[in-house]
Write a protein that holds these residues in place. Sequence first.
Motif, PDB file in Angstrom:
ATOM      1  N   LEU A 135       0.818  -1.216   0.000  1.00  0.00           N
ATOM      2  CA  LEU A 135       0.000   0.000   0.000  1.00  0.00           C
ATOM      3  C   LEU A 135       0.846   1.258   0.000  1.00  0.00           C
ATOM      4  O   LEU A 135       0.540   2.234  -0.670  1.00  0.00           O
ATOM      5  CB  LEU A 135      -0.905   0.029   1.244  1.00  0.00           C
ATOM      6  N   ILE A 136       1.915   1.253   0.787  1.00  0.00           N
ATOM      7  CA  ILE A 136       2.649   2.493   0.994  1.00  0.00           C
ATOM      8  C   ILE A 136       3.787   2.684   0.001  1.00  0.00           C
ATOM      9  O   ILE A 136       4.213   3.815  -0.247  1.00  0.00           O
ATOM     10  CB  ILE A 136       3.157   2.583   2.460  1.00  0.00           C
ATOM     11  N   SER A 142       3.702   5.425  -2.959  1.00  0.00           N
ATOM     12  CA  SER A 142       3.899   6.805  -2.518  1.00  0.00           C
ATOM     13  C   SER A 142       5.345   7.060  -2.125  1.00  0.00           C
ATOM     14  O   SER A 142       5.922   8.097  -2.475  1.00  0.00           O
ATOM     15  CB  SER A 142       3.007   7.115  -1.320  1.00  0.00           C
ATOM     16  N   ILE A 143       5.935   6.107  -1.391  1.00  0.00           N
ATOM     17  CA  ILE A 143       7.325   6.307  -0.977  1.00  0.00           C
ATOM     18  C   ILE A 143       8.227   6.378  -2.195  1.00  0.00           C
ATOM     19  O   ILE A 143       9.098   7.247  -2.291  1.00  0.00           O
ATOM     20  CB  ILE A 143       7.765   5.182  -0.019  1.00  0.00           C
ATOM     21  N   ALA A 186       7.392   7.331  -5.194  1.00  0.00           N
ATOM     22  CA  ALA A 186       7.150   8.605  -5.881  1.00  0.00           C
ATOM     23  C   ALA A 186       7.907   9.734  -5.188  1.00  0.00           C
ATOM     24  O   ALA A 186       8.535  10.566  -5.849  1.00  0.00           O
ATOM     25  CB  ALA A 186       5.656   8.914  -5.912  1.00  0.00           C
ATOM     26  N   ILE A 187       7.877   9.751  -3.839  1.00  0.00           N
ATOM     27  CA  ILE A 187       8.586  10.803  -3.108  1.00  0.00           C
ATOM     28  C   ILE A 187      10.097  10.662  -3.291  1.00  0.00           C
ATOM     29  O   ILE A 187      10.801  11.646  -3.523  1.00  0.00           O
ATOM     30  CB  ILE A 187       8.214  10.768  -1.602  1.00  0.00           C
TER      31      ILE A 187
END
Lengths: 273, 295
Positions: free
Chosen positions: B13-14, B17-18, B20-21
């Motif tokens: 899930l995470i 996003s990680i 992408a950052i």
Amino acid sequence: MKTRLRLGKYWLYIPLVFMTVFYLLPLYIMIITGFKSFAEIDLKTMWNLPQGIAFDNYIEAFSKLAPSLWNSFAMVIPAALISSALGSLNGFVLAKWKFRGADVVFPIILFGMFIPYQSILIPLVQFMNLVGIKGLPGLALAHIIYGIPITTLTFRNYYASLPQELLEAAKIDGADMLGIYRYILLPISMPSFVVVLIWQFTSAWNDFLFAVVLTGNRDWPITVALNNMAGSQIISWNVQMAGSLLAALPTLLVYIFLGRYFLRGLLAGSLKG
Amino acid sequence: MFRDKDRFLNILLISPSILAILIFVYAFIGWSVRVSLSKWKGLTADYTWNGIKNYLDLFADPRFHVDIRNTLIFTGVFVFGSILLGFTLAVMLDQGLKGEGFFRSLFLFPMAISYIVTGVVWRWLMNPAAGSRTSGLNLLFTNMGLDSLVNKWHTTPTWGIAAIALAAIWQMSGYTMALYLAGLRAIPEDLKEAARIDGASEVQIYRHIMLPLLSPVTLSALIILGHMSLKVFDLIVAVAGKQLPLDVPAIYMWQITFDGLFYGRGAAVGILLLISIAVLIIPYIRYTLKTEAEQ
């Protein structure tokens, strides 16, 4: 004692009314100029109230800005929805799952919301050209990704404030992690979703820097179009005022009707939520 | 508290996003650093090693000296003005007056508006034209008999940037007020009551009890407003375009990169901005997370 204070504080209305005038001045000039007819427009009488109600300036401004208003809506709505959904998932994982390194991951994400975008602007433009995502979709993508820190922060703080017993009870009932998120957390997340959606809508709508480097004159969002309108010699100040109000209206309406949630987003942005 | 299957799901899930950052923030910063150390000038990328020459050129450029001076003036006026006004408004609204909610919403509404809209409107309010072409605030001052207040706003030599800081105060002082109001509401009423019984005046209570208790809020406001003023960009563009006397690092970066095609030097400006903001923000994030963990 109480009476003295009560009598003593009425003078405070004097500075408060004075400040009210200061804050309303730009809004006043935008609104009254918009309602004047072209015949009435004169810089010498710019502070006077309109003699009647005319829509000349709004019609003129709308005819020039309508395409960019739609561009803004088309870009901002998906950007706000997607970055809010990602923030909710991240916030859930970071608040409820204490994995090794969670203390490192969170500040690493958080720092992303404070960086000056000038420090990533050249690679961003190069990257978008490289992968061929141009114009509005590229702009929406930028807002989604650079929105992740604040959406994650807001949801993480909200989920961390919920009692652990709520989740334990669900686990005893046999719910797995996704079940807990879907059936317990998501239904009570709506206020946080409103906060985050408003925040993302407002900041993407108001952004200028990403827009000016990632879009061209076919797909300018409203901020770029308005700025170019103001910079041109052909379009007079009265149309610029009407255009400014059109550009401000969507976020202003959101603020007027959902101000309470707006304020919560604001405080979260300073890490003080 | 979760099982192995859940752990796998968590990572699943995470990680987008990680990732992408990591790419869009950290890898891009690294990429910018590399560009700032290259000879890249013109439309095609050129990563020929150039050492720190771009940084040296920057510090030798008189335009960059103007930028630093403007940033200092803008930061001083904007941060001081917003904190003073924000604190004063918060204290006034904390007295339990009727209509408090109305005033609070009113002082905050500029936060919902873009810097571009603020800039376009203030550009006409601060119209410096004189004589029969006088308009905007200058016209208002003349009509009210306050001729001594008539001035050239952002076209004033050297200090013109302070006029733009005024528009920025208009936009951000409500936000500062909201920070202080939240802080004031967190202070227990008993404390004020106890001081009153001891004979302290209202002014003394705010000066000697509330203000020290609010120092964490002041610190936040200083850092948030300070880092905003280092980044100031759209507001100046909307008021004044790309005029040299009102130049700041963010405009310089934008113009020299995308108009002038000096990619190497543009990247150097971006990295210097990042460093100046990081020294404010990194300790702030650490401090905030530490206080949060202690609670």
